[in-house]
Design a protein around this motif. Structure first.
Motif: not given
Length: 758
Positions: A700-709, A711-716, A730-738
């Motif tokens: 799948l054409p996806l990659f992501a990064d994890a940060s100290d803020d 949140s996780l940023q999901v990219f296409h 292309v940035p597609v989604k920001v996952l928060r809640g941690h």
């Protein structure tokens, strides 16, 4: 010989240089030999009348007249000394006062000095002051000037003088009055008095009237001089409005034009075709051809006459009647306020909705003339005269329209959007996690030193073991491949290999055989020369309680392990220990229980390392750069320069031509290895450091990064094999809640091997 002796005595007695030396130095500057000679001569004559010391011992036949002359002078000096000693005894034998010193006389027979006794009981010659005459050089002498140059006056604090004049004499320090004298001086303040001391001369510093006036103005916060403007007009070099990007409608200057030879050939080809008649120039169609003569048109209101209202009668359209705002006395609600009037005046004429502003007049006779009457008539005359006028073109461009058009996130599905499962059970922070190659189980490790295996779909804990009570679990990685279930764990300086009891018996038996194969290799090669050296890692069985729990193999290194990365075949893995210096990067062979250190010296502090997905290439990331090595040729291929201050992690694309880099300075960098060693894209979406980056390895054409803020940023990230087409990011989604604890957010992430789950 008599003449020569007289000349010598006259020069010795009347020399002005000798007088000056005697006065300046108090008689101490005289030649000691000369004094000893005189004293010995006088004392010997009083006691036994012996000869003078001036006569040489080997010259017994000297002139009798010369001896008589010496006796006469010595007797006179002796009488003078006896008279002066009586006066000096009154002041304890120190020295005679200045008024006892005889004044210089023109008579050469009289002595020009006084012999006194000093503190040691020796005679001392004191000469009187020389009175300057008309032809003296000191009559018009200038004021004494200090000649110490740029030397600070503080160097003379421990001396009674402050320097020397032009003649080399000491300049006495000016006397300082007591407190009463200072008070009296302060009452009568002289003109130009400042109360300061000149550091060069040590005298009071006096200022002129103009200087005092300037100091007074500065002290009163006034302008120091006439004509000084403290608040000059501000020159607006730049506009106060901040634009997203500079926009200009100015035409391109002619100096940038570079003629093209290819275009010149094409133009000449078209010109030759026009000359030969093969291309006819365009001619606009005439108006007669445009009008269709067969169609008849009528002006129904050409001769319109007033008719009574009738449904069949269509009158000519009329202009709308004037409204209330066009009246000379409109209602108050139609009158503009100050803000509306100011906005109308500041707007351009083309942007105004109305050409006028409603105004209120009490009567019709008070309505003034039309203010734009002359201007409109002049513009009308220009229209009739066909005078060209330049019309300013206003460039209205929305900055959003200049951005590249990206596809909608809805078209790029699937990608993770919601939280499906929460795994609870660890005590403290969870530092690492990994999904097994089958996609069924999830392994995690944290600060409590325990390893836990979870069921991925339900979140149920299947198995756990505590490998260390002092060290935290820094890294957890599964062995790639479906033929065995082996989990590698890094806890402090120890590397553990675990077979959890979650697989089938056949799979577990095969996994044990893979781990036990290395013990047979180590036994058969124990006597080889390669193992005589000090081992970089010690492979052994762990403790009995760990072996019963499934921990079957342990490798002890010399430094704390932070990163574990497996080779795609499952027989090799590398570990990174940033504090290990020369042994920071190690490559382990599981089938031989062998550890190698490929680098004797590595430039920079290593942060992470990975194997290429399909080629024998090994990547090592330091703080600033990423180096790629060819393992087959054992040489350096290239040095990738992301430009980050401190690299935290990186990951290689499954195709092997691209990689992403995360850094502690909040940047995510995409590198195209075939394009350049510099980053192709730099993305900044996090306000804090990026801890981990990861590609999806399941196609799948996806990659992501994890940060100290938190949140996780999901990219296409779409990568194609065509060299002419760049990667699509292309940035597609920001996952928060941690939850962020002590400025630490998400520390690790991993993708499902097949599904778009993270």
């Amino acid at each position: 010989m008599q003449n020569s002796n007289r000349k010598r005595k006259a020069v010795t007695r009347d020399s002005p240089e000798a007088d000056e030396v005697g006065l300046s130095d108090g008689g101490d500057g005289l030649d000691p030999g000369f004094l000893d000679g005189v004293l010995s001569q006088s004392e010997d004559q009083r006691s036994d009348g012996s000869k003078s010391d001036f006569s040489e011992e080997d010259n017994d036949e000297s002139d009798s007249w010369e001896d008589a002359e010496d006796d006469r002078i010595s007797d006179k000096l002796l009488l003078d000394v006896e008279d002066r000693q009586d006066d000096s005894s009154k002041i304890n034998g120190s020295s005679s006062s200045m008024h006892d010193i005889p004044e210089p006389s023109e008579d050469e027979s009289q002595p020009n000095h006084v012999v006194v006794e000093d503190a040691n009981g020796n005679p001392r010659y004191v000469y009187g002051h020389i009175e300057p005459v008309y032809d003296s050089d000191d009559s018009d002498a200038p004021e004494t000037t200090n000649t110490i140059g740029n030397i600070p006056l503080s160097f003379y604090d421990s001396y009674p003088h402050i320097g020397y004049d032009i003649n080399g004499k000491k300049i006495t320090r000016p006397a300082k009055g007591e407190a009463l004298d200072a008070l009296l001086d302060s009452i009568d303040i002289p003109k130009g008095w400042t109360g300061l001391t000149d550091p060069n001369t040590g005298k009071p510093l006096e200022l002129s009237t103009e200087e005092l006036e300037v100091l007074k103005r500065i002290q009163m916060n006034e302008v120091p001089e006439e004509g000084y403007d403290p608040y000059p007009a501000t020159v607006e070099y730049f506009t106060g409005k901040t634009e997203t990007m500079p926009l200009s409608a100015a035409p391109e200057p002619k100096r940038r034009f570079v003629p093209s030879k290819h275009e010149a050939k094409r133009v000449m080809k078209i010109v030759r075709a026009i000359r030969e008649g093969r291309i006819m120039p365009y001619k606009p169609p005439s108006e007669e051809n445009e009008e269709d003569l067969d169609v008849k048109r009528y002006d129904i209101w050409a001769n319109e006459a007033p008719r009574p209202d009738h449904p069949m009668n269509v009158p000519a359209p009329k202009l709308p009647p004037p409204g209330y705002d066009e009246s000379y006395h409109p209602p108050p609600e139609y009158l503009p306020d100050q803000a509306e009037k100011k906005a109308w005046e500041e707007a351009d004429e083309e942007d105004r909705q109305k050409d006028y502003l409603p105004a209120d007049h009490s009567s019709l006779r008070k309505v003034p003339g039309y203010d734009r009457f002359i201007k409109e008539k002049f513009e009308r005359c220009l229209d009739l005269y066909l005078a060209p006028r330049i019309r300013r073109s206003k460039l209205n461009i929305d900055p959003e329209s200049l951005l590249p058009k990206l596809p909608s996130p809805e078209e790029l599905r699937p990608f993770p959007t919601t939280c499906a499962t929460i795994f609870r059970g660890h005590e403290g922070r969870v530092r690492s996690l990994a999904v097994d190659p089958s996609g069924i189980w999830l392994a995690s490790g944290g600060d409590d030193g325990s390893i836990r295996i979870w069921e991925l779909l339900t979140g149920r804990r299947l198995w756990q073991v505590k490998v260390s009570s002092d060290e935290a679990i820094n890294a957890v990685r599964w062995r790639p491949g479906a033929d065995a279930v082996i989990l590698s764990v890094a806890a402090g300086e120890d590397l553990y290999f675990i077979i959890p009891p979650i697989a089938s018996p056949e799979l577990e038996t095969h996994s044990r055989s893979i781990l036990d194969a290395g013990f047979g290799y180590a036994t058969s090669n124990a006597s080889s020369d390669s193992t005589k050296k000090t081992a970089t890692a010690q492979w052994a069985r762990p403790a009995a309680h760990l072996s019963d729990s499934g921990v079957l193999l342990k490798a002890h290194l010399r430094s704390t392990i932070k990163v574990i990365s497996w080779h795609r075949r499952g027989d090799y893995l590398c570990t990174v220990s940033p504090s290990g210096q020369t042994s920071a990067v190690a490559i382990h062979t599981l089938s031989k229980h062998l550890t190698q250190q490929p680098f004797r010296r590595l430039k920079g502090l290593p942060q992470s390392a990975q194997f290429h997905p399909s080629k024998p290439i090994f990547f090592v990331a330091t703080q600033r750069t990423i180096r790629s090595y060819d393992l087959s040729k054992q040489e350096l291929l290239k040095i990738i320069q992301p430009g980050a201050r401190w690299i935290s992690s990186f990951d290689v694309h499954p195709l092997g031509d691209n990689l992403i880099v995360g850094s502690y300075d909040k940047r995510l960098l995409w590198h195209d290895l075939d394009l350049s060693v510099r980053p192709y894209k730099t993305l900044r979406y996090h306000p804090k450091a990026i801890r981990q980056v990861r590609f999806h390895a399941g196609g799948l054409p996806l990659f992501a990064d994890a940060s100290d803020d938190g949140s996780l940023q999901v990219f296409h990230g779409k990568v194609v094999g065509d060299m002419m087409e760049n990667a699509t990011i292309v940035p597609v989604k920001v996952l928060r809640g941690h939850k962020v604890v002590k400025d630490l957010g998400v520390l690790d992430l991993d993708w499902h091997p097949r599904e778009p789950w993270m």
